[in-house]
Enzyme design. Sequence first.
Site, PDB file in Angstrom:
ATOM      1  CG  ASN A  18      -1.914  -0.792   0.421  1.00  0.00           C
ATOM      2  OD1 ASN A  18      -3.064  -0.271   0.221  1.00  0.00           O
ATOM      3  ND2 ASN A  18      -1.997  -1.938   1.647  1.00  0.00           N
ATOM      4  NE  ARG A  91       3.399  -1.720  19.178  1.00  0.00           N
ATOM      5  CZ  ARG A  91       3.633  -2.413  19.279  1.00  0.00           C
ATOM      6  NH1 ARG A  91       3.673  -3.648  19.576  1.00  0.00           N
ATOM      7  NH2 ARG A  91       3.981  -2.203  21.081  1.00  0.00           N
ATOM      8  CG  ASN A 107      -5.729   1.809   9.354  1.00  0.00           C
ATOM      9  OD1 ASN A 107      -4.878   0.988   9.169  1.00  0.00           O
ATOM     10  ND2 ASN A 107      -6.268   1.149  10.060  1.00  0.00           N
ATOM     11  CG  HIS A 109      -9.537  -3.084   8.993  1.00  0.00           C
ATOM     12  ND1 HIS A 109      -8.605  -3.133   9.744  1.00  0.00           N
ATOM     13  CD2 HIS A 109     -10.570  -4.058   8.589  1.00  0.00           C
ATOM     14  CE1 HIS A 109      -9.422  -4.650   9.857  1.00  0.00           C
ATOM     15  NE2 HIS A 109      -9.956  -4.930   9.388  1.00  0.00           N
TER      16      HIS A 109
END
Length: 215
Positions: A18, A91, A107, A109
């Site tokens: 990514n 993390r 983020n 996911h």
Amino acid sequence: MKNPMDNYVILISGRGSNMQALIDAKLPGTCVGVISNRPGAAGLAWAAERGVSTAVIDHKAFPSREAFDVALAEEIDRRGAELVLLAGFMRVLTEAFVQRFNGRLVNIHPSLLPAFPGLHTHETALKTGVRIHGCTVHFVTPALDCGPIVVQAAVPVLPDDDADQLAARVLAQEHLVYPQAARGILNGHCRLVDHRVVWDSDATPAGDALRVPVA
Ligand code: GAR
């Protein structure tokens, strides 16, 4: 016209595909660094070969999650990063870290959130029997794999899929939608309004569509 955010940092823990998609997309602004919490992360070498500054902040060297997050935040601030892009950064971040970068921490996911937060999303999708799976780019809030959704992309789950095949189909979409989302945030075409993401109508991401066709 000046972009609302001029630069960004990418946090990784491993392969970094990514991260590669983000850097290859030539986003508006500058990538001021790739930071990994794992010294052996494969993505570090790829970034360094392309002249991107890299750093390792090994979480194992810190006595607590809090101490690691403080060091990580200081490294991000030292680089002057406005936007923080988590790209396979494995993390859990403390609430203090998330609050410090509130509204500029994003983020990706590998599921259609709120379905399947946490690990092993593809195995869970197969076990659950969903017919449609996918990925989500979202602003990070203190709850794990939660927060205002920027872009999603959906893929079919095919009858003979195993977890690796499904993961590969989702990953291909991750590489499309994460750069779209990051571009929208950097150039101000998408914004947080009352805890929801609003896109300018002429900039709605193409990723927000089913990637359907199944034979
Ligand atoms: C990606 O599938 C990403 O969505 C996932 O880890 C993989 C990293 O691959 N992230 C998470 O599961 C975060 N909760 P990459 O290192 O090749 O980008």
